[in-house]
Design a protein around this motif. Structure first.
Motif, short mmCIF file in Angstrom:
data_model
loop_
_atom_site.label_atom_id
_atom_site.label_comp_id
_atom_site.label_asym_id
_atom_site.label_seq_id
_atom_site.Cartn_x
_atom_site.Cartn_y
_atom_site.Cartn_z
N SER A 137 0.82 -1.23 0.00
CA SER A 137 0.00 0.00 0.00
C SER A 137 0.85 1.26 0.00
O SER A 137 0.34 2.35 -0.26
N GLY A 138 2.14 1.14 0.29
CA GLY A 138 3.02 2.30 0.21
C GLY A 138 3.68 2.46 -1.14
O GLY A 138 4.58 3.28 -1.32
N ASN A 139 3.25 1.68 -2.10
CA ASN A 139 3.79 1.78 -3.47
C ASN A 139 2.65 2.08 -4.43
O ASN A 139 1.77 1.25 -4.62
N LEU A 140 2.69 3.27 -4.98
CA LEU A 140 1.60 3.68 -5.86
C LEU A 140 1.86 3.25 -7.29
O LEU A 140 2.98 3.36 -7.80
N CYS A 141 0.80 2.77 -7.94
CA CYS A 141 0.84 2.45 -9.36
C CYS A 141 -0.37 3.13 -9.98
O CYS A 141 -1.48 2.98 -9.48
N ARG A 142 -0.14 3.89 -11.04
CA ARG A 142 -1.26 4.61 -11.65
C ARG A 142 -1.82 3.85 -12.86
O ARG A 142 -2.87 4.21 -13.36
N CYS A 143 -1.08 2.83 -13.34
CA CYS A 143 -1.50 2.18 -14.59
C CYS A 143 -2.33 0.93 -14.40
O CYS A 143 -3.31 0.72 -15.11
N THR A 144 -1.91 0.05 -13.51
CA THR A 144 -2.44 -1.32 -13.55
C THR A 144 -3.71 -1.53 -12.75
O THR A 144 -4.39 -2.54 -12.95
N GLY A 145 -4.00 -0.64 -11.80
CA GLY A 145 -5.14 -0.89 -10.93
C GLY A 145 -4.85 -1.98 -9.90
O GLY A 145 -5.75 -2.41 -9.19
N TYR A 146 -3.62 -2.44 -9.82
CA TYR A 146 -3.09 -3.36 -8.80
C TYR A 146 -3.55 -4.82 -8.92
O TYR A 146 -2.92 -5.71 -8.36
N GLN A 147 -4.66 -5.08 -9.59
CA GLN A 147 -5.21 -6.45 -9.59
C GLN A 147 -4.18 -7.46 -10.07
O GLN A 147 -3.97 -8.50 -9.44
#
Lengths: 162, 729
Positions: A137-147
């Protein structure tokens, strides 16, 4: 206590991915910038406030955001960056799982994300989905949506346990 | 066939091993670092700038102030505020120093004396035009009316009317890589390494500004760490950096901090719609009248976003009468431009909100209201002149409806347990493949590998893999033998870039056409090598075959034969031209469509938890379902951010309060959720590759479904994007 005057530099030693570097740095210089100057460009700056985690590295076995560590604080430390994860051109199971499950798009967050996953799986070899989501949760990703990142970390965990 | 398969990305290895190079990862010899002094006040008259102390610092090489260059849609004070400061974050001065730390240190030694002016912050206040926001101009920078048939009369004749004010806040695109760039100084020829969605467009606008000082500018796209529309159009820093390199005759790097990025990267959305809808008791909508205000900030290059939103105000519904009055107003804020979806999310929020409002007003089922209005026959021309191309909207809606009914049933069960849960569905039609065209070159290299150069400029979408699939199929060769390259104005002459969900379709079709031409060249060349007439030959699976003689030449053999014999003489019957280029465009846009369905809970503490989520799209042929689904995942979570978490906030004096990820929350893995995605392939385009594009669909379909689910969960009408905590109380 050592007092360092203005414009004075301090000599430090960093062991990065097994390579020993002796460098002279201003005391205010951030670890992320020193690592980047040494050529470890996978360690990136995405914010100035330790929210995004693009600069995540392993420092003496713990994951840290290297934008929030002064290089002088890391004197003598052992550091692992993404560049150190690949052995003899062979991808680490986490790297392998990231490409298999399409867990990266632009790639900017990827190095920090993989290092964080590496730390997470060191701590907990069989994390639940919730633990993975909390763990990154401390690593942001703007592309993948994390799934797909969550799926990849799960798959890597399984492979690494086998 | 590779098209249709979940093929792993060719782009990944270098990223996974740390070999990717974003602009700030590139360093040049003798490079100076450029740091920018930015305005801390929203509106002021500059009286004096004193930078003499900055110049005294060791390592500081120069300071630039007062640079003004004309550029369409921008004020006179561009790229720097020379006499009037127009928003917080606007460049006022730039320092060149030997090191990043020194350059930022030096900013503290610059003093700007100014006289504050009243700031225009609220767009509705701006419309009154009493206090001017920008250089004494009228605040009303743009006015446009779109009208189809007789909406006033149709509204009057309707059984019922409803009026609703819908507010869509400003958002910050927030690509993980802040903007930056490097200008390599080579005398009168520059090379710019850029974080951009269009190297060719950047070359054009820089040449327009500096054409009298340089003979050429080559633009090389570095790896780009996300863009989402925000890295397409020109920014002040790019002009300042080129000016600095030319003035100080050395290479120059700049790299925004995140705070600078929040203040300076164009914000997006920022629209208010006052909508009146006339409808009958059976749910049929007769007319839509919309007063649209777009908050342009201190520039007027974002007006097209209102035009796109306006002309899609009737959405996928057969509504014969429509009127949209667009007003674009200037305010003392960061200029507005595009973000993933660009006008279409705003339109979808409007038409899907009024569909749900009508359902509630009539106490009808929201799907039934949609069905009664849904366009049944395509192609269809909407009342504002937009021509939707193909598909089967009803079939898609019925698929989504099944999921919605299930979500509704689950919501009902959970509500019985006292939990606040709701289900929401949206249906959207999208306009994409913004043109006008894209280019590609396909080359057969001497070792038989195929190289494809595309004019599109992908940056994470995986387009290179998709286009490799398409070209491998067209040439009947292994995917492993195809490499796709892009992002350099020296690689391909003219091109546009990656934006508007266009790259795989436009550049992919250009690549198919070029591959077909390449095949012709190869056949001619092979006919000489095989001593056959070209008419006798056929091409199959990467081989040229003479069926009569059973002679076969592989692509590799043709390439090797055409490129060997160094020092020899020309002995070819046909020109050994092992490459071909092509351009491709449509005479209309393409119109994919889709539906999002959400099941959402608002917890006792007021937190939003997505319990289940489903999306379905029809984008024609899906080249790589893994890549397409990746676009939907990412777009959906962005739309969740836009609906629930993200809002650029200015205080009443015009000071932005959201200057970092602490105040502007983009979704983390914890708030994000898993979703299921399906696709249909009925709505094809008429191109050789009948695909339409999926880059933006999810940011269009997401917000109205999420807002509807929240509305059902809390039991009150929601009209804002994002929803605020107090709305969910």
């Amino acid at each position: 206590m050592k007092v360092v005057g203005p414009e004075e530099k301090v000599k430090i030693t960093l062991k990065v991915n097994g390579n020993v570097h002796e460098v002279e740095v201003e005391p205010r210089r951030l670890l992320v910038h020193v690592l980047r100057d040494l050529g470890y460009k996978s360690v990136r700056v995405g914010c100035d406030t330790s929210h995004c985690g693009a600069c995540t590295v392993m420092l003496n076995g713990r994951s840290v955001k290297s934008c929030t560590v002064l290089a002088v604080e890391a004197d003598g430390a052992e550091i692992l960056t993404l560049e150190g994860l690949t052995k003899d051109g062979k991808l680490h199971p986490i790297q392998e799982a990231f490409t298999e499950h399409h867990a990266l798009q632009c790639g900017y967050c990827t190095s920090g994300m993989i290092i964080q996953a590496y730390w997470l799986l060191n701590e907990n070899a069989n994390p639940s989905e919730e633990e993975i989501r909390e763990g990154i949760s401390g690593n942001l990703c703007r592309c993948t949506g994390y799934q797909n990142i969550v799926t990849a970390i799960k798959a890597a965990a399984q492979k690494m346990r086998a | 066939m590779y098209v249709g398969q979940k093929v792993r990305r060719k782009e990944d290895y270098r990223i996974l091993t740390g070999n990717a190079r974003y602009v700030d990862d590139i360093d040049l010899p003798n490079q100076l670092f450029l740091a920018i002094e930015r305005s801390e006040v929203p509106h002021a008259r500059i009286k004096r700038i004193d930078y003499s102390d900055a110049l005294k610092l060791k390592g500081v090489k120069g300071v630039i102030v007062g640079l003004n260059l004309p550029l369409e849609g921008r004020p006179r004070n561009f790229p720097m505020a020379k006499d009037e400061i127009l928003y917080v974050g606007q460049p006022i001065a730039a320092v060149l120093a030997e090191d990043r730390y020194l350059a930022y240190d030096a900013l503290d030694y610059i003093t700007v004396e100014y006289e504050e002016l009243p700031a225009v912050v609220d767009p509705e206040e701006a419309l009154k035009d009493e206090v001017k926001a920008v250089e004494g101009r009228s605040n009303i920078a743009y006015a446009q009316t779109y009208k189809g048939c007789d909406p006033e009369e149709a509204l009057r004749k309707s059984d019922r009317t409803v009026e609703v004010k819908l507010e869509i806040s400003r958002v910050a695109p927030s690509a993980m890589e802040p903007r930056g760039g490097i200008v390599e100084y080579n005398g009168n020829r520059l090379t710019v390494y850029a974080s951009t969605q269009s190297p060719h467009y950047m070359r054009s606008f820089l040449l327009k500004a500096f054409g009298d000082r340089v003979s050429d500018i080559r633009v090389v796209m570095a790896d780009v760490g996300g863009a989402f529309g925000s890295k397409l159009f020109p920014y002040p820093e790019e002009f300042i950096a080129v000016h600095a390199a030319l003035t100080y005759r050395t290479s120059v790097k700049w790299a925004n901090t995140r705070r600078e990025d929040f203040l300076s990267t164009y914000h997006a959305r920022g629209q208010t719609h006052n909508v009146k809808v006339g409808f009958n008791k059976d749910g049929r909508v007769n007319a839509v009248i919309d007063d649209l205000i777009i908050d342009l900030g201190a520039g007027w290059h974002g007006t097209y976003l209102a035009d796109i939103a306006a002309t899609l105000v009737t959405g996928p519904y057969d509504i014969p009468n429509a009127l949209v009055n667009v007003k674009g107003v200037l305010t003392n804020k960061t200029p507005l431009d595009q973000y993933r979806g660009a006008g279409r999310p705003e339109a979808a929020f409007v038409y899907e909100r009024y569909m749900d409002v009508i359902a509630d007003e009539l106490k009808m089922d929201p799907i039934e209201v949609r069905k009664r209005n849904l366009i049944r026959n395509l192609p269809y021309k909407n009342p504002l002149g937009i021509k939707y191309d193909s598909g089967n909207y009803l079939a898609l809606l019925e698929k989504a409806e099944k999921v919605y009914r299930d979500f509704e049933r689950r919501a009902e069960e959970l509500r019985k347990q006292g939990r606040r849960v709701g289900a929401g569905l949206s249906f959207y039609v999208e306009q994409n493949n913004f043109g006008p065209w894209e280019s590609a070159i396909v080359r057969l290299l001497s070792n038989g590998r195929v190289q494809v150069v595309i004019g599109a400029a992908p940056h994470g979408q995986g387009t290179a893999t998709g286009i490799a699939q398409v070209v491998a199929d067209e040439l009947g060769i292994s995917l492993d033998d195809v490499d796709v390259v892009w992002g350099d104005t020296a690689l391909i002459s003219n091109a546009f870039g990656t934006y508007g969900s266009r790259s795989l379709t436009l550049a992919g079709n250009a690549a198919i056409l070029a591959a077909r031409r390449l095949k012709e060249n190869i056949m001619k060349l092979a006919s000489g090598f095989m001593r056959s007439d070209v008419q006798e030959l056929m091409y199959k699976d990467g081989k040229v075959i003479n069926p009569k003689t059973n002679q076969v030449m592989t692509l590799r053999e043709v390439a090797e034969k055409a490129t060997r014999n160094l020092g020899g003489v020309w002995r070819y019957r046909a020109e050994p031209l092992l490459e071909a280029s092509a351009s491709f465009g449509f005479d209309n846009y393409t119109f994919p469509y889709g539906s999002h369905v959400a099941l959402i809970e608002v917890t006792e503490e007021g937190k939003v938890r997505v319990l289940d989520y489903y999306a379905i799209d029809d984008i024609g042929v899906v080249v790589n379902p893994m890549l397409a689904e990746g676009q939907v995942h990412g777009g959906t979570i962005q739309s969740f951010g836009e609906a629930v978490l993200e809002e650029v906030i200015y205080d009443k004096n015009g000071v932005p309060l959201t200057q970092g990820f602490a105040e502007y929350a983009i979704p983390t893995a914890v708030e994000s959720f898993n979703m299921k995605w399906e696709y249909m392939e009925e709505g094809k385009s008429d191109a050789p590759l009948p695909a339409k594009g999926i880059g933006e669909g999810a940011t269009i379909g997401g917000p109205p479904a999420i807002i509807r689910a929240l509305e059902k969960a809390v039991g009150k009408r929601l009209t804002r994007l994002p929803v605020r905590m107090e709305d969910l109380a």
